[in-house]
Design a protein around this motif. Structure first.
Motif, PDB file in Angstrom:
ATOM      1  N   PRO A 125       0.851  -1.196   0.000  1.00 30.78           N
ATOM      2  CA  PRO A 125       0.000   0.000   0.000  1.00 30.78           C
ATOM      3  C   PRO A 125       0.885   1.244   0.000  1.00 30.78           C
ATOM      4  O   PRO A 125       1.996   1.226   0.550  1.00 30.78           O
ATOM      5  N   GLN A 126       0.414   2.304  -0.610  1.00 29.94           N
ATOM      6  CA  GLN A 126       1.160   3.553  -0.666  1.00 29.94           C
ATOM      7  C   GLN A 126       0.676   4.484   0.445  1.00 29.94           C
ATOM      8  O   GLN A 126      -0.503   4.839   0.494  1.00 29.94           O
ATOM      9  N   ARG A 127       1.583   4.875   1.334  1.00 24.23           N
ATOM     10  CA  ARG A 127       1.202   5.699   2.484  1.00 24.23           C
ATOM     11  C   ARG A 127       0.500   6.987   2.049  1.00 24.23           C
ATOM     12  O   ARG A 127      -0.438   7.449   2.700  1.00 24.23           O
ATOM     13  N   GLU A 128       0.937   7.563   0.960  1.00 19.80           N
ATOM     14  CA  GLU A 128       0.411   8.855   0.534  1.00 19.80           C
ATOM     15  C   GLU A 128      -0.977   8.772  -0.087  1.00 19.80           C
ATOM     16  O   GLU A 128      -1.649   9.808  -0.219  1.00 19.80           O
ATOM     17  N   SER A 129      -1.428   7.580  -0.466  1.00 19.82           N
ATOM     18  CA  SER A 129      -2.655   7.542  -1.275  1.00 19.82           C
ATOM     19  C   SER A 129      -3.568   6.351  -1.033  1.00 19.82           C
ATOM     20  O   SER A 129      -4.656   6.308  -1.607  1.00 19.82           O
ATOM     21  N   VAL A 130      -3.189   5.386  -0.205  1.00 22.97           N
ATOM     22  CA  VAL A 130      -3.946   4.140  -0.132  1.00 22.97           C
ATOM     23  C   VAL A 130      -5.415   4.366   0.220  1.00 22.97           C
ATOM     24  O   VAL A 130      -6.320   3.835  -0.450  1.00 22.97           O
ATOM     25  N   PHE A 131      -5.677   5.152   1.243  1.00 25.21           N
ATOM     26  CA  PHE A 131      -7.068   5.370   1.640  1.00 25.21           C
ATOM     27  C   PHE A 131      -7.733   6.471   0.817  1.00 25.21           C
ATOM     28  O   PHE A 131      -8.958   6.457   0.648  1.00 25.21           O
ATOM     29  N   ALA A 132      -6.940   7.395   0.286  1.00 28.94           N
ATOM     30  CA  ALA A 132      -7.502   8.431  -0.587  1.00 28.94           C
ATOM     31  C   ALA A 132      -8.066   7.810  -1.863  1.00 28.94           C
ATOM     32  O   ALA A 132      -9.134   8.214  -2.347  1.00 28.94           O
TER      33      ALA A 132
ATOM     34  N   GLY B 276      -5.861  10.825   6.412  1.00 31.84           N
ATOM     35  CA  GLY B 276      -5.260  11.890   7.207  1.00 31.84           C
ATOM     36  C   GLY B 276      -4.570  11.363   8.451  1.00 31.84           C
ATOM     37  O   GLY B 276      -3.472  11.812   8.813  1.00 31.84           O
ATOM     38  N   LEU B 277      -5.174  10.380   9.116  1.00 32.24           N
ATOM     39  CA  LEU B 277      -4.598   9.836  10.339  1.00 32.24           C
ATOM     40  C   LEU B 277      -3.384   8.962  10.055  1.00 32.24           C
ATOM     41  O   LEU B 277      -2.469   8.884  10.880  1.00 32.24           O
ATOM     42  N   LEU B 278      -3.357   8.310   8.904  1.00 34.69           N
ATOM     43  CA  LEU B 278      -2.172   7.526   8.542  1.00 34.69           C
ATOM     44  C   LEU B 278      -0.971   8.443   8.330  1.00 34.69           C
ATOM     45  O   LEU B 278       0.155   8.119   8.737  1.00 34.69           O
ATOM     46  N   LYS B 279      -1.194   9.578   7.716  1.00 36.60           N
ATOM     47  CA  LYS B 279      -0.098  10.510   7.439  1.00 36.60           C
ATOM     48  C   LYS B 279       0.516  11.066   8.721  1.00 36.60           C
ATOM     49  O   LYS B 279       1.702  11.413   8.743  1.00 36.60           O
ATOM     50  N   THR B 280      -0.274  11.166   9.775  1.00 35.79           N
ATOM     51  CA  THR B 280       0.206  11.777  11.013  1.00 35.79           C
ATOM     52  C   THR B 280       0.367  10.761  12.142  1.00 35.79           C
ATOM     53  O   THR B 280       0.511  11.150  13.305  1.00 35.79           O
TER      54      THR B 280
ATOM     55  N   LEU C 102       4.386  -0.453   6.845  1.00 34.52           N
ATOM     56  CA  LEU C 102       5.254   0.424   6.060  1.00 34.52           C
ATOM     57  C   LEU C 102       6.440   0.927   6.877  1.00 34.52           C
ATOM     58  O   LEU C 102       7.554   1.033   6.356  1.00 34.52           O
ATOM     59  N   ALA C 103       6.210   1.217   8.157  1.00 35.62           N
ATOM     60  CA  ALA C 103       7.305   1.690   9.000  1.00 35.62           C
ATOM     61  C   ALA C 103       8.330   0.583   9.227  1.00 35.62           C
ATOM     62  O   ALA C 103       9.543   0.848   9.261  1.00 35.62           O
ATOM     63  N   THR C 104       7.869  -0.657   9.363  1.00 40.37           N
ATOM     64  CA  THR C 104       8.795  -1.780   9.547  1.00 40.37           C
ATOM     65  C   THR C 104       9.606  -2.017   8.288  1.00 40.37           C
ATOM     66  O   THR C 104      10.820  -2.255   8.343  1.00 40.37           O
ATOM     67  N   ARG C 105       8.966  -1.941   7.140  1.00 38.40           N
ATOM     68  CA  ARG C 105       9.693  -2.083   5.879  1.00 38.40           C
ATOM     69  C   ARG C 105      10.779  -1.016   5.777  1.00 38.40           C
ATOM     70  O   ARG C 105      11.931  -1.312   5.429  1.00 38.40           O
ATOM     71  N   ASP C 106      10.425   0.228   6.096  1.00 39.26           N
ATOM     72  CA  ASP C 106      11.396   1.313   5.992  1.00 39.26           C
ATOM     73  C   ASP C 106      12.506   1.175   7.029  1.00 39.26           C
ATOM     74  O   ASP C 106      13.671   1.491   6.756  1.00 39.26           O
ATOM     75  N   LEU C 107      12.153   0.708   8.228  1.00 36.92           N
ATOM     76  CA  LEU C 107      13.139   0.538   9.292  1.00 36.92           C
ATOM     77  C   LEU C 107      14.217  -0.460   8.900  1.00 36.92           C
ATOM     78  O   LEU C 107      15.395  -0.282   9.241  1.00 36.92           O
ATOM     79  N   HIS C 108      13.832  -1.493   8.171  1.00 39.70           N
ATOM     80  CA  HIS C 108      14.764  -2.558   7.812  1.00 39.70           C
ATOM     81  C   HIS C 108      15.388  -2.348   6.431  1.00 39.70           C
ATOM     82  O   HIS C 108      16.048  -3.249   5.914  1.00 39.70           O
TER      83      HIS C 108
ATOM     84  N   GLY D 123      -3.460  -4.195   4.368  1.00 37.89           N
ATOM     85  CA  GLY D 123      -3.478  -3.762   2.974  1.00 37.89           C
ATOM     86  C   GLY D 123      -2.367  -4.329   2.117  1.00 37.89           C
ATOM     87  O   GLY D 123      -2.300  -4.026   0.919  1.00 37.89           O
ATOM     88  N   LEU D 124      -1.494  -5.147   2.681  1.00 33.58           N
ATOM     89  CA  LEU D 124      -0.451  -5.795   1.875  1.00 33.58           C
ATOM     90  C   LEU D 124      -1.092  -6.763   0.892  1.00 33.58           C
ATOM     91  O   LEU D 124      -2.101  -7.400   1.205  1.00 33.58           O
ATOM     92  N   GLN D 125      -0.513  -6.884  -0.297  1.00 37.81           N
ATOM     93  CA  GLN D 125      -0.989  -7.857  -1.277  1.00 37.81           C
ATOM     94  C   GLN D 125       0.115  -8.860  -1.547  1.00 37.81           C
ATOM     95  O   GLN D 125       1.270  -8.483  -1.739  1.00 37.81           O
TER      96      GLN D 125
END
Length: 336
Positions: A29-36, A67-71, A175-181, A227-229
């Motif tokens: 899922p894309q953090r910037e747009s998944v729910f939008a 909005g809540l995912l972004k923040t 998404l944060a775990t993916r980025d962390l690693h 939301g992972l596929q």
């Protein structure tokens, strides 16, 4: 409308030829747009739909989710050692049933409920205002029921909002775990049970046939929580993994649409005679804007028709919960 069997899946030879090692196993899922994007699809589907009010309300939920995912604040995430243990055991890294939930997810419920209560009226506003003030015990019990697939004790009136908050929380952790690693190897990969999400172990909402790049024509299961596929070849039932008796059902006009017309349906029910279950499948090659969650809700008539044949629903959708009649239905106010 009637449910009509259509074409069967591709031959094993054709699928094997198109499902080589170059096919990506995961789509994120894309953090910037998944729910939008889901909000946009829900608003599109709502126009003139018999469930217009409810689809419009879900669009409002998706707007709040984005909005809540972004923040979303920082929360504890699995470290490299946890990722290694999960990989060795063939288990999901952030299991929905066992992960110690951070209190931040409850604040998402409250913020979302408070915002939504200002946009609706009547009973829906009362339900949302009450949810905004709900205590920790109630919220955690509702989360446990949703994440364990339990109907007993589940408040159907508030479940879509509680489920939406859990989706924001788990999508953030994914998404944060993916980025962390990043740079240390992929923390998510294949697990022993290929029928559930490699991140959280949840069942899919629906499957998606992708229409671009190296994934062209491939089927991915869409996680109901994070939301992972993840990829699964189309010769397998997503529940029992049998490849012997798969078929598709779709909604066709009562005037007698042909099988070829039904085969172009954007949403179908993939049924399995071996285990007696079905899972919706949405086709991005037939409509690039289809969304597994939104289109699943909008095609609830297909669920009712397939259920008449004795098949049981395998997919999970927090926005489309079927209870035992003991609670109120979800709020249906708000329009578009």
């Amino acid at each position: 409308m009637t449910a009509s069997a259509t074409v069967r899946v591709m031959s094993p030879e054709e699928i094997a030829a198109r499902a080589g090692e170059e096919t990506p196993f995961l789509h994120w899922p894309q953090r910037e747009s998944v729910f939008a994007e889901r909000e946009m699809r829900l608003r599109q589907l709502a126009r003139g739909h018999a469930m217009e009010d409810y689809l419009g309300f879900l669009a409002r939920i998706a707007h709040q989710q984005q909005g809540l995912l972004k923040t979303f604040p920082s929360v504890p995430l699995p470290d490299a050692q946890a990722a290694d243990r999960a990989a060795r055991a063939g288990l999901p890294l952030i299991p929905a049933a066992d992960w110690p939930r951070d209190p931040a997810w409850r604040q998402v419920v409250r913020d979302m409920s408070q915002a939504l209560s200002q946009e609706v009226a009547g009973k829906a506003a009362e339900v949302l205002s009450t949810l905004a003030d709900a205590d920790e015990v109630f919220l955690e019990r509702q989360a446990d029921a949703l994440l364990h697939g339990l109907v007993t004790g589940l408040d159907l009136a508030t479940a879509p909002v509680v489920g939406a908050a859990l989706q924001v929380y788990w999508t953030h952790m994914l998404l944060a775990t993916r980025d962390l690693h990043q740079g240390q190897g992929q923390p998510f990969g294949r697990i022993d049970d290929e029928t559930v999400c490699p991140c959280c172990g949840s069942r899919p909402t629906a499957s998606v046939t992708r229409s671009a790049g190296e994934s062209l024509g491939q089927r991915y299961l869409h996680c109901s929580l994070c939301g992972l596929q993840w990829h699964m070849v189309r010769i397998k039932c997503p529940h029992c993994l049998s490849g012997k008796s798969l078929a598709y059902q779709s909604l066709t006009g009562s005037s007698g649409d042909s099988d070829s017309a039904a085969a172009t349906a954007k949403v179908q029910a993939e049924t399995c005679d071996d285990c007696g279950t079905y899972l919706k499948i949405v086709h991005t090659d037939r409509d690039p804007f289809v969304d597994p969650v939104a289109d699943d809700v909008a095609s609830v008539t297909l669920d009712l028709l397939v259920a008449e044949t004795g098949k049981e629903r395998h997919g999970v959708n927090f926005m489309l919960l079927f209870g035992d009649g003991g609670g109120d239905p979800p709020p249906d106010q708000g329009g578009q």
